[in-house]
Design an enzyme around this catalytic site. Structure first.
Site: not given
Length: 330
Positions: A210, A186, A277, A280, A303, A312
């Protein structure tokens, strides 16, 4: 009696005069004045947030900070709750489900994702206050999140990626493209990397993603080659991996990285919008197209939910055509 109390008293008696007849207003006013005198009353101006709501927001943010939320996440929550508080001139306990629906309705002309984010923050805020027994009920409990738009991530093709590489006019630009693509990081994660974080033996480094979660990401040979080339040109003592071009040298801001990627895309003549992004998305899509394991890509991207990575995997129409052509028994 204080001015705010007098103003409140006048409003109450005038309201009673409008709906009641044959009552002793002076007597009521005298009794109310006696009761109000025991309270410290402050009027909330139209340009102020309610002090009770602001107090609960500060309490919530402090609680979430102790839970380990990142500065970036906390900053986002603070902005959303400040905007909400500026609109909602009420004590927290008095906020209703209808109030929140009206507030969210102000953003009907914005993207579904924007409304979803605002509701998500409010659900977290009121849910936390309810769980902590600060308020008796959660006004957001009955509000369902809006259906998300099913838009596929806009990844670059291999040809477009090469066009970006060729469009770089200096080594720093090339490093940004290679590091963002190779690691799948990110923007905030790349921005925070320091030179000392890189392990050249394992061709990797650890980043904080995150939820303040740490994970290991990896560099390609191309990324390391251009990174070493870039670092060799630097004579500064700034610990940041990517720095500004002019003195005083300092860590290149997230906005600065975004601007640099935009410039490279414009130089490449790409019509689509390209951001950090996008790199990414490109990492995820191209690695999955090339046969990478879904769980491995999930770990590399950081994730928490496999369904996020699954997006994806579902967009690789080109790969599906290739597999059909390759494996169909004629």
């Amino acid at each position: 009696m204080q001015a705010a109390g007098e103003h409140l008293l006048s409003q109450v008696t005038q309201s009673l005069l409008g709906i009641c007849t044959g009552i002793d207003l002076e007597g009521i006013r005298s009794k109310l004045s006696e009761i109000i005198s025991g309270y410290d009353i402050k009027r909330i101006e139209t340009d102020q947030t309610h002090p009770d709501l602001q107090e609960k927001i500060d309490l919530y943010l402090s609680g979430k900070k102790l839970e380990g939320l990142s500065k970036v996440t906390l900053g986002g929550y603070k902005i959303h709750l400040r905007i909400f508080a500026e609109h909602m001139k009420k004590m927290v306990e008095d906020v209703t489900t209808a109030d929140i629906r009206v507030y969210l309705g102000r953003y009907n002309n914005q993207k579904i994702t924007t409304i979803s984010t605002k509701l998500s923050v409010l659900k977290s805020f009121f849910g936390w206050l309810t769980a902590e027994d600060i308020i008796p009920r959660d006004p957001t409990a009955r509000i369902k999140p809006p259906k998300k738009e099913k838009r596929l991530p806009k990844a670059l093709s291999i040809e477009e990626l090469e066009m970006l590489r060729e469009a770089c006019v200096n080594v720093r630009q090339r490093v940004l493209i290679e590091v963002l693509y190779a690691t799948g990081c990110r923007l905030s994660e790349v921005h925070a990397i320091n030179r000392s974080d890189i392990d050249y033996n394992t061709q990797s480094c650890r980043v904080i993603g995150k939820g303040n979660k740490e994970r290991e990401v990896y560099f390609s040979f191309k990324a390391l080659f251009h990174l070493k080339k870039y670092l060799f040109t630097r004579a500064d003592s700034e610990p940041a991996l990517i720095i500004t071009e002019r003195k005083p040298y300092r860590r290149l801001s997230q906005r600065g990285i975004q601007r640099e990627i935009k410039i490279i895309a414009e130089n490449a003549g790409l019509q689509k919008k390209v951001s950090p992004h996008t790199m990414r998305h490109t990492f995820a899509t191209l690695t999955l197209n090339n046969g990478a394991d879904l769980v491995a890509v999930q770990e590399l991207l950081g994730h928490e939910n496999p369904a996020t990575t699954q997006i994806y995997a579902s967009i690789t129409a080109e790969r599906k055509r290739e597999q059909h052509k390759k494996h169909l028994v004629q």
